[in-house]
Design a protein around this motif. Sequence first.
Motif, PDB file in Angstrom:
ATOM      1  N   VAL A 119       0.856  -1.190   0.000  1.00  0.00           N
ATOM      2  CA  VAL A 119       0.000   0.000   0.000  1.00  0.00           C
ATOM      3  C   VAL A 119       0.889   1.237   0.000  1.00  0.00           C
ATOM      4  N   PRO A 120       0.316   2.417  -0.311  1.00  0.00           N
ATOM      5  CA  PRO A 120       1.146   3.625  -0.432  1.00  0.00           C
ATOM      6  C   PRO A 120       1.721   4.144   0.883  1.00  0.00           C
ATOM      7  N   SER A 121       1.069   3.875   2.025  1.00  0.00           N
ATOM      8  CA  SER A 121       1.548   4.436   3.286  1.00  0.00           C
ATOM      9  C   SER A 121       1.100   3.568   4.449  1.00  0.00           C
ATOM     10  N   VAL A 122       1.707   3.843   5.615  1.00  0.00           N
ATOM     11  CA  VAL A 122       1.320   3.124   6.835  1.00  0.00           C
ATOM     12  C   VAL A 122      -0.138   3.390   7.158  1.00  0.00           C
ATOM     13  N   GLU A 123      -0.580   4.648   6.975  1.00  0.00           N
ATOM     14  CA  GLU A 123      -1.963   4.998   7.274  1.00  0.00           C
ATOM     15  C   GLU A 123      -2.932   4.226   6.384  1.00  0.00           C
ATOM     16  N   THR A 124      -2.568   4.068   5.125  1.00  0.00           N
ATOM     17  CA  THR A 124      -3.416   3.281   4.213  1.00  0.00           C
ATOM     18  C   THR A 124      -3.469   1.830   4.658  1.00  0.00           C
TER      19      THR A 124
END
Length: 378
Positions: free
Chosen positions: A332-337
């Motif tokens: 995924v693009p980021s930890v938050e995603t």
Amino acid sequence: MLTAGSVTGTTPGPTGKRRRRRPRWWVEILLGLVLFGVYSLLGGLPLPGHDRRAVTNGEDILALEAALHTDFERSVNHWIADRGWLTIVANYEYAFSYLAVTLITLVWLYRRRPEHYVWGRNAFVAVNLVAILCFWLYPVAPPRLLPGAGFLDTVRLGGTWGSWGSPMVEGANQLAAMPSLHLGWALWASVALARAGAPCAAQVASAGHVFVTFVVIVATGNHYWLDALGGVVVVWLGARAADALGGRSVTWAASSRRTLWRPRRPPYTDAVTETATDATAPVPVKPAQLAAARAFVTEHGKPVKAVVQRIGRAGARVVLVGDDGALGDVVVPSVETGEALIEAVDGVEAAEWDAETVGATVIGAEHRRRMAGPLARR
């Protein structure tokens, strides 16, 4: 490449890079030579009465279709024979499209889905070995070669380069209508793309190619519709053989970059940076990423533990640990995603690489130490 039951071929190394070990080139060449050798050997050792049996078998298939009131091949054949440019398109589709689609599928699997390539290759080899054996034991003359059946050979009459009547295929076995490898190869490509999680547009196009191939092989007088059914059967047998040989993968990588060739810039970096988390708002979870995580849950049981790890400029990796101990991941693009992905999928729970999570994985001791360091030894 490690197999299911331990961990798949796409495993994180000590630096966080993704390793995707491809088959050695000489293995592919050897398998190709084996196929060619079997085809040449059986083609040079025909059983007694080969030509006569081929015509008889073709007449029997046509008679069976007539008894079922499904002998529509002659009508379609006569219709396409008088359609000018459409006839030419059908002839060349018959001659080349199945070869092109097969080659593109193999290259795409090798370059973009190496974890699924071995299964696809094994299935393809099995499909051809079964078909070659059928050609030898049960030769069938195509409709266009049945004397007095009234079929028109549109490919030969049209002078189609690269097909019947041209020097390029002068030595090809023409008494091999059952099963249809044109349909078989097209269907194999569709199945392989679906298993590998190809983009939806590619899967739809492949399914359309299967349908067009079915129409063309019948319309050009090269196959009975029952030959197409035979092609479906050999693809099913090839898939079962590939499953038995192994090569199944339990890892899904739902990346948004789905192209034939790998990106020039390596997708992962040794250095852990903050680039992926600089944005003020996290990138929404994509449907493909949700589908990948849900497929893993379905395949490997609840509850699935999920650990989110940064992987540098590429974003983050959601490492999944199934109830059966299998490992998988979703990029995924980021930890938050990644955290949003965990919340959105039923049966997935957030975890850390603690002793409980590491102990739940069915992997070797060395791999545990590489993934979790001191925690793996607690």
